[in-house]
Write an enzyme that holds these catalytic residues in place. Structure first.
Site, PDB file in Angstrom:
ATOM      1  N   HIS A 107      -7.054  -0.280   4.068  1.00  0.00           N
ATOM      2  CA  HIS A 107      -7.707   0.658   4.999  1.00  0.00           C
ATOM      3  C   HIS A 107      -8.915   1.351   4.353  1.00  0.00           C
ATOM      4  CE1 HIS A 107      -4.249   0.380   7.763  1.00  0.00           C
ATOM      5  NE2 HIS A 107      -3.461   0.595   6.740  1.00  0.00           N
TER       6      HIS A 107
HETATM    7  O1  RIB Z   1      -3.768   4.947   8.303  1.00  0.00           O
HETATM    8  C1  RIB Z   1      -4.206   4.578   7.028  1.00  0.00           C
HETATM    9  C2  RIB Z   1      -4.675   5.769   6.258  1.00  0.00           C
HETATM   10  O2  RIB Z   1      -3.569   6.633   6.010  1.00  0.00           O
HETATM   11  C3  RIB Z   1      -5.209   5.415   4.863  1.00  0.00           C
HETATM   12  O3  RIB Z   1      -6.167   6.365   4.487  1.00  0.00           O
HETATM   13  C4  RIB Z   1      -4.000   5.528   3.988  1.00  0.00           C
HETATM   14  O4  RIB Z   1      -4.324   5.813   2.629  1.00  0.00           O
HETATM   15  C5  RIB Z   1      -3.330   6.716   4.608  1.00  0.00           C
HETATM   16  O5  RIB Z   1      -3.964   7.879   4.088  1.00  0.00           O
END
Ligand code: RIB
Ligand code: CA
Length: 313
Positions: free
Chosen positions: A241
């Site tokens: 992500h």
């Molecule tokens: O939904 C994904 C996000 O939530 C990313 O930033 C992961 O590290 C968590 O913080």
């Protein structure tokens, strides 16, 4: 000329990869500092993890502890079920030789923006609490913020129970609403993109061939997440992500999207944290956020690999 950025994070396995990518590209990123926010795991743990990861890549970028809990909600829903109880997939790194700075993360964000000679890009990859607090505490910083590019939100679906919101926004929807209504240049790199940023087995094998410490750490750390995500989603791979934000800033052509009207649901207890995007905007309402809707997955993964390969040992 390298862009001045502040990375606000909650390491977190994917945050850790994002930090290593940014540090590997000083010709693109002038990282003024790293601030931490309670999210994937507690503020104490995410701060220690940020210090450990920066030490692993021999970076002296300073770390500043930010907010431990959301603006309004009573606390964070952590994600140790994905990132492990320690937040780094169970990988034990040496205790850091330094501590976080004494200055609060919110004050660092304010001071760094006000003192920097050129507009600063904010790169939040956890709940948006610190960013919102900085904007509320000293709105004058807006005139020296170039852009806020955040990992969070989703036009479709989500990744928290109920499936309607994304973790970062779900954890602090009020902060997210402060940010997206700030009138600043905002870009949202959400699950619509990051769920295609899937690191698959073939890239794990490639990563395993990179002979340096960051690659070995990343392989071991993500392997745990790989297995957890496999159980959750039924296929082999782990979502990178946060690295999508760094890759977007490194090469914007990797991502498509458009400027849309967008707001964060905060009133409904049933869907609080949902990011509501008017993608077609037939009413021609003011478009306050650039919403990313696709990523060139292979191009993205090649950027990740090429940046991690840069480390000499
Ligand atoms: O939904 C994904 C996000 O939530 C990313 O930033 C992961 O590290 C968590 O913080
Ligand atoms: Ca994160």
């Amino acid at each position: 000329m390298a862009i001045p950025i502040i990375i606000d994070c909650d390491p977190g396995t994917d945050d850790a990869v994002a930090l290593m990518m940014a540090v590997a590209a000083p010709e693109v990123f002038n990282v003024l500092g790293v601030t931490t926010v309670g999210g994937n795991v507690s503020l104490e743990l995410v701060t220690q993890n940020a210090l450990k990861v920066l030490e692993l890549v021999e970076s002296d970028i300073k770390v500043y502890k930010g907010c431990s809990r959301p603006l309004v909600k009573p606390g964070i829903m952590d994600a140790d079920y994905v990132h492990g109880l320690d937040g780094l997939g169970g990988v034990v790194l040496p205790e850091p030789n330094r501590q976080a700075e004494a200055k609060h993360g919110v004050d660092f964000i304010i001071d760094a923006i006000k003192s920097h000679p050129e507009p600063v890009t904010l790169v939040p990859i956890g709940p948006l609490t610190n960013i919102a607090m900085a904007l509320v505490k000293d709105p004058s910083i807006k005139k020296n913020i170039h852009e806020i590019v955040f990992m969070g939100g989703a036009m479709r679906g989500g990744n928290v129970p109920g499936g309607y919101a994304e973790f970062n926004i779900f954890n602090d929807p009020h902060a997210a609403q402060v940010v997206v209504t700030s009138g600043l240049n905002i870009a949202m790199i959400g699950l619509d993109v990051t769920h295609d940023a899937l690191m698959t087995e073939d890239y794990f094998e490639r990563l395993g061939l990179i002979n340096n410490v960051p690659a070995k750490f990343m392989t071991e750390m993500l392997r745990a997440t790989f297995e957890i995500e496999k159980k959750r989603y039924g296929f082999g791979g782990c979502f990178l992500h946060d690295p999508c934000v760094i890759a977007f800033l490194f090469d914007r052509s990797l991502v498509t999207g458009r400027h849309c009207p967008m707001f964060v649901e905060i009133g409904s207890p049933a869907t609080s944290g949902q990011t509501v995007v008017d993608w077609h905007n037939w009413q021609q309402s003011p478009a306050n956020v650039f919403v990313a809707d696709s990523i060139n997955t292979q191009g993205f993964l090649e950027v990740v690999m090429s940046l991690i390969e840069r480390y000499k040992h």
